[in-house]
Design a protein around this motif. Structure first.
Motif, short mmCIF file in Angstrom:
data_model
loop_
_atom_site.label_atom_id
_atom_site.label_comp_id
_atom_site.label_asym_id
_atom_site.label_seq_id
_atom_site.Cartn_x
_atom_site.Cartn_y
_atom_site.Cartn_z
N SER A 158 0.84 -1.20 0.00
CA SER A 158 0.00 0.00 0.00
C SER A 158 0.88 1.24 0.00
O SER A 158 2.01 1.22 0.47
N ILE A 159 0.33 2.31 -0.57
CA ILE A 159 1.00 3.61 -0.59
C ILE A 159 0.13 4.59 0.18
O ILE A 159 -1.04 4.80 -0.18
N GLU A 160 0.68 5.16 1.23
CA GLU A 160 -0.08 6.05 2.09
C GLU A 160 0.35 7.49 1.84
O GLU A 160 1.48 7.88 2.19
N VAL A 161 -0.53 8.26 1.22
CA VAL A 161 -0.24 9.66 0.90
C VAL A 161 -0.44 10.52 2.14
O VAL A 161 -1.51 10.49 2.76
N THR A 162 0.60 11.26 2.50
CA THR A 162 0.55 12.12 3.67
C THR A 162 0.16 13.54 3.25
O THR A 162 0.82 14.13 2.39
N PRO A 163 -0.90 14.09 3.82
CA PRO A 163 -1.30 15.46 3.46
C PRO A 163 -0.20 16.47 3.82
O PRO A 163 0.58 16.26 4.75
N GLY A 164 -0.15 17.55 3.07
CA GLY A 164 0.83 18.59 3.37
C GLY A 164 2.21 18.24 2.87
O GLY A 164 2.38 17.57 1.85
N SER A 165 3.21 18.65 3.63
CA SER A 165 4.60 18.49 3.19
C SER A 165 5.27 17.24 3.76
O SER A 165 6.47 17.03 3.56
N GLY A 166 4.52 16.42 4.47
CA GLY A 166 5.11 15.21 5.04
C GLY A 166 5.44 14.18 3.98
O GLY A 166 4.93 14.22 2.85
N ASP A 167 6.33 13.24 4.33
CA ASP A 167 6.73 12.18 3.39
C ASP A 167 5.64 11.13 3.26
O ASP A 167 5.06 10.69 4.26
N ASN A 168 5.34 10.74 2.02
CA ASN A 168 4.44 9.62 1.81
C ASN A 168 5.09 8.34 2.33
O ASN A 168 6.31 8.19 2.28
N ARG A 169 4.27 7.43 2.81
CA ARG A 169 4.76 6.16 3.36
C ARG A 169 4.38 5.03 2.42
O ARG A 169 3.38 5.10 1.70
N VAL A 170 5.18 4.00 2.43
CA VAL A 170 4.89 2.82 1.62
C VAL A 170 5.08 1.58 2.48
O VAL A 170 6.07 1.45 3.21
N VAL A 171 4.10 0.68 2.43
CA VAL A 171 4.16 -0.60 3.15
C VAL A 171 4.54 -1.67 2.14
O VAL A 171 3.91 -1.79 1.08
#
Length: 248
Positions: free
Chosen positions: A193-206
């Motif tokens: 899964s790809i977790e999009v982080t709102p704003g300027s935070g880094d997106n996460r990937v599982v």
């Protein structure tokens, strides 16, 4: 400006022993930024093809060492992730690949695989004439007429002679990836899964682990899409722990 780099402060990706000597060779300006390993380190410390910097410089004068298809004579030329190292006289070919802990290692490949190089898309922009310039992780740029199929964090395989795109690996769920930095560097798995982080935070990937790797989670910046051809074979670094004299 000094031509030396303290071993203790060298990037973690460099395959050098930290405590045998105080200094090693500093990489020249070029691809991969500060993470690029000087060619002399790979030839001397990893492959053991020379015992000193002087021998490396002599060997390069023969013109039998190529990186990504280009003849190299600068022993300080930086070598980095996914570069192709070719020794024409020996008929030996290697791909630079992240090992456990993010340290760069050499994976043996065949001559056909050595004709092209993997690159991660880090940006794209319109240029004069209506074409789109795709920017890869190592500074290489590729021009395409239609870039609609290419997105950031996708990977491309580019022919070393023609600069043509020969394969495209989209960054999507189910894609095979390797972590190239962070605590999971060197691990391989499929994107769950790809977790999009709102704003300027880094997106996460599982990532679901494969090939003996455990499942892990990391930031999007740290993963690169690959295919199974990029994880076959391998070369142990048997000489990086030996003492070397960088003044030779």
């Amino acid at each position: 400006m000094t031509n030396h780099q303290k071993r203790l402060s060298a990037p973690n990706s460099w395959p050098v022993e930290r405590k045998t000597e105080k200094f090693t060779v500093k990489a020249d300006d070029g691809p991969h930024g500060d993470a690029g390993v000087p060619l002399v380190v790979l030839l001397r410390d990893v492959l053991g093809y020379a015992d000193s910097k002087k021998e490396v410089r002599y060997a390069l004068e023969s013109g039998n060492v190529r990186i990504n298809g280009d003849e190299i004579r600068d022993y300080r030329r930086p070598v980095g992730m996914f570069d192709i190292l070719e020794f024409s006289e020996r008929e030996e070919y290697y791909r630079v690949f992240p090992d456990e802990g993010g340290r760069l290692a050499l994976t043996g490949i065949d001559a056909d695989a050595a004709g092209s190089k993997l690159g991660k898309i880090v940006g794209k922009r319109q240029v004069a004439g209506g074409e789109t310039q795709i920017n890869l992780h190592d500074g290489q740029n590729v021009l395409v007429e239609d870039a609609s199929d290419y997105s950031g964090d996708d990977s491309l395989v580019v022919d070393n002679e023609t600069d043509e795109i020969v394969a495209h690996f989209p960054y999507v769920e189910g894609a095979l990836v390797t972590a190239v930095s962070g605590q999971h560097a060197g691990d391989i798995g499929e994107v769950e899964s790809i977790e999009v982080t709102p704003g300027s935070g880094d997106n996460r990937v599982v990532v679901e682990g494969v090939a003996g790797s455990d499942a892990f989670e990391t930031i999007e910046e740290y993963v690169v899409v690959i295919d199974e051809n990029f994880v076959e074979g391998g070369l142990e670094d048997e000489s990086a722990d030996e003492e070397v004299d960088d003044d030779e």
